[in-house]
Design a protein around this motif. Structure first.
Motif, PDB file in Angstrom:
ATOM      1  N   LEU A   1       0.562   1.180 -14.153  1.00  0.00           N
ATOM      2  CA  LEU A   1       0.753  -0.237 -13.216  1.00  0.00           C
ATOM      3  C   LEU A   1       1.492  -1.369 -14.176  1.00  0.00           C
ATOM      4  O   LEU A   1       2.202  -2.244 -13.509  1.00  0.00           O
ATOM      5  CB  LEU A   1      -0.653  -0.534 -12.710  1.00  0.00           C
ATOM      6  CG  LEU A   1      -0.927   0.088 -11.367  1.00  0.00           C
ATOM      7  CD1 LEU A   1      -2.284  -0.297 -10.811  1.00  0.00           C
ATOM      8  CD2 LEU A   1       0.025  -0.270 -10.336  1.00  0.00           C
TER       9      LEU A   1
ATOM     10  N   THR B   1      -3.780   5.286 -14.772  1.00  0.00           N
ATOM     11  CA  THR B   1      -3.358   4.191 -13.638  1.00  0.00           C
ATOM     12  C   THR B   1      -3.070   3.087 -14.097  1.00  0.00           C
ATOM     13  O   THR B   1      -2.142   2.402 -14.088  1.00  0.00           O
ATOM     14  CB  THR B   1      -4.575   4.364 -12.836  1.00  0.00           C
ATOM     15  OG1 THR B   1      -4.603   5.618 -12.026  1.00  0.00           O
ATOM     16  CG2 THR B   1      -4.215   3.464 -11.512  1.00  0.00           C
TER      17      THR B   1
ATOM     18  N   HIS C   1       1.131  -1.324  -0.182  1.00  0.00           N
ATOM     19  CA  HIS C   1      -0.014   0.114   0.008  1.00  0.00           C
ATOM     20  C   HIS C   1       1.004   1.310   0.059  1.00  0.00           C
ATOM     21  O   HIS C   1       1.936   1.358   0.577  1.00  0.00           O
ATOM     22  CB  HIS C   1      -1.038   0.245   1.403  1.00  0.00           C
ATOM     23  CG  HIS C   1      -1.432   1.524   1.531  1.00  0.00           C
ATOM     24  ND1 HIS C   1      -0.782   2.257   2.161  1.00  0.00           N
ATOM     25  CD2 HIS C   1      -2.943   1.800   1.502  1.00  0.00           C
ATOM     26  CE1 HIS C   1      -1.580   3.537   2.453  1.00  0.00           C
ATOM     27  NE2 HIS C   1      -2.858   3.124   1.881  1.00  0.00           N
TER      28      HIS C   1
ATOM     29  N   VAL D   1       2.310   5.759  -9.418  1.00  0.00           N
ATOM     30  CA  VAL D   1       1.863   4.397  -9.644  1.00  0.00           C
ATOM     31  C   VAL D   1       2.526   3.399 -10.370  1.00  0.00           C
ATOM     32  O   VAL D   1       2.723   2.146  -9.987  1.00  0.00           O
ATOM     33  CB  VAL D   1       0.528   4.408 -10.603  1.00  0.00           C
ATOM     34  CG1 VAL D   1      -0.113   3.178 -11.015  1.00  0.00           C
ATOM     35  CG2 VAL D   1      -0.480   5.381  -9.928  1.00  0.00           C
TER      36      VAL D   1
ATOM     37  N   MET E   1       4.998   1.850  -7.852  1.00  0.00           N
ATOM     38  CA  MET E   1       4.036   0.614  -7.196  1.00  0.00           C
ATOM     39  C   MET E   1       3.935  -0.632  -8.002  1.00  0.00           C
ATOM     40  O   MET E   1       3.865  -1.703  -7.369  1.00  0.00           O
ATOM     41  CB  MET E   1       2.771   1.330  -6.692  1.00  0.00           C
ATOM     42  CG  MET E   1       2.836   2.243  -5.598  1.00  0.00           C
ATOM     43  SD  MET E   1       3.480   1.619  -4.154  1.00  0.00           S
ATOM     44  CE  MET E   1       2.078   0.554  -3.660  1.00  0.00           C
TER      45      MET E   1
ATOM     46  N   ILE F   1      -3.086   1.603  -4.075  1.00  0.00           N
ATOM     47  CA  ILE F   1      -2.607   2.946  -4.386  1.00  0.00           C
ATOM     48  C   ILE F   1      -3.154   4.255  -3.908  1.00  0.00           C
ATOM     49  O   ILE F   1      -2.835   5.158  -4.308  1.00  0.00           O
ATOM     50  CB  ILE F   1      -2.499   2.851  -6.184  1.00  0.00           C
ATOM     51  CG1 ILE F   1      -3.760   2.754  -6.847  1.00  0.00           C
ATOM     52  CG2 ILE F   1      -1.642   1.965  -6.648  1.00  0.00           C
ATOM     53  CD1 ILE F   1      -3.932   3.198  -8.034  1.00  0.00           C
TER      54      ILE F   1
END
Length: 446
Positions: free
Chosen positions: A265, A261, A196, A215, A218, A237
């Motif tokens: 990702l 997004t 997270h 993003v 992540m 996210i």
């Protein structure tokens, strides 16, 4: 019930029905928070449509009113909680443990004790830890359930430096250490389910590049972690989707953000989780306040109102802009709009920062006027205080034509009660006249 396709992306203060708001002030008094639950549903459905493959967890800290939580739970949202108290609220709203994430930031011992006890009855509850120390403290209490690690990606964004969390040292484990931390947690028996991070609050279209970079980091980290621990259930996210507080600001292009997004990702064998808060409730609420003093100063007219920074802290804390509308001037018996003059709308708190606007062009205020402060549904009542021994305001909700009280107005007796209850019982015989007066109803009791 309005379909998401018919729901405007932002509800401006000018679009609220003054004829509906004015009687509420008369019945419930001011200051008064008013929240439209149908608008809450519309905003949630817009998020759900933009992110159809994601799990949407509402960030409870934005507005923890029980009516809001039960409304969103019934609509299909999960609930992200920043404290044990918020988890209690989520459970009371009917959410099962499987739909609740407890995101701990330096959690007090009492919070962890309560959460671990609750986990026994709700084994699907997810705990997000932001440090190895928190993981150790969970282990010491016998917790080995669903564990998510909050990471610090080293990039932040938001409407104010105080809410840019993505790079702040307070939040999360440095991303470069995440794999080692989670491998160790898995070896210790924790059920590692996710990672997270939250870039910040109130991210605007202008900060889209920063959000995209966040993003992407992540996504890369998720693939590294999944390879090391044997897979992840989700990649969270955070939220941070901004709303336009100023009348001339355009709303966030949510579909474009969602597309960016997904692209940033990349391929993931895990569910994407988002945690919107402000976006869901900000424009669903207004704050009603009454003008009690009008004063001509050197360079402005000061309209003193009965709400203050104890009621709505954001302008004082973040220098935040909130639209203001004079609901009385809208229907002035003069038959036409009042002259617009530069005005400072100020509260009753003995602080120079206790102002909602400075020298803003508004219809000239008169004592007794009712003002509406817009975009007050997020971080309004949640940040209210009892500073200056001022009771917190009441709240009402609107729901498909129905109006009902959602939170009663505090009284001075409410504010003083914890202090009174801490006194030895013998002191009850030594009450002062002031004590006796505040034991009974007073001007704040409605």
């Amino acid at each position: 019930m309005t379909d998401v396709g018919e729901s405007p992306p932002v509800r401006r203060l000018s679009e609220w029905d003054a004829a509906e708001l004015r009687p509420l002030a008369g019945e419930y008094g001011t200051p008064l928070y008013v929240l439209d639950l149908e608008r809450v549903r519309q905003n949630y459905r817009r998020l759900e449509a933009a992110f159809p493959d994601a799990d949407v967890l509402y960030a409870v800290k934005a507005n923890a009113l029980g009516d809001v939580l039960s409304t969103l739970h019934e609509a299909g949202a999960g609930l992200e909680c920043a404290s044990a108290g918020e988890v209690q609220r989520a459970l009371a709203a009917g959410a099962p443990g499987s739909e609740i994430h407890y995101t701990a930031v330096n959690p007090p011992a009492g919070d962890l004790d309560w959460i671990v006890d609750a986990w026994a009855d709700h084994p699907d509850l997810t705990v997000t830890a932001g440090s190895t120390d928190t993981i150790d403290r969970l282990a010491d209490r016998g917790y080995d359930g669903r564990l998510c690690l909050r990471v610090n990606p080293g990039i932040g964004a938001g409407h104010h430096e105080k809410v840019e969390t993505g790079a702040a040292a307070k939040f999360g484990v440095p991303a470069e250490r995440a794999v080692d931390v989670l491998v160790d947690a898995a070896d210790r028996g924790f059920d590692v389910v996710g990672i997270h991070a939250h870039v910040g609050s109130g991210v605007s279209s202008k900060q889209r590049d920063a959000h995209r970079e966040f993003v992407a980091r992540m996504g890369d980290l998720a693939r590294d972690v999944a390879g090391a621990v044997g897979g992840l259930k989700f990649v969270d996210i955070g939220g941070g989707f901004g709303v336009p507080y100023r009348e001339d600001e355009t709303p966030l292009d949510l579909e474009s953000v969602a597309d960016a997004t997904r692209d940033a990702l990349g391929e993931l064998d895990a569910t994407v989780t988002i945690e919107p808060g402000r976006y869901v409730v900000a424009d669903a609420g207004v704050l009603l306040t009454t003008v009690n003093t009008v004063k001509d100063a050197r360079e402005t007219t000061v309209a003193g109102v009965d709400a203050g920074l104890t009621t709505l802290l954001r302008p004082a804390m973040y220098d935040a802009y909130h639209p203001i509308r004079n609901l009385t001037a809208d229907v002035s018996e003069r038959g036409s709009s009042r002259e617009r003059t530069p005005q400072t709308v100020a509260g009753p708190i003995c602080e120079s920062g206790d102002v909602f606007c400075t020298a803003r062009e508004l219809p000239r205020s008169e004592r007794g006027d009712l003002l509406a402060i817009g975009n007050a549904g997020a971080y309004g009542y949640e940040m209210a205080t009892q500073y200056n021994t001022r009771p917190r305001p009441a709240s009402v909700v609107l729901d498909d034509g129905d109006v009902r009280p959602a939170r009663r107005r505090e009284t001075i007796a409410d504010v003083l009660r914890p202090e009174r209850e801490a006194l030895p019982s013998a002191s009850a015989d030594r009450k002062t006249d002031h004590d006796r007066a505040t034991d009974t109803d007073n001007e704040y009791d409605r």
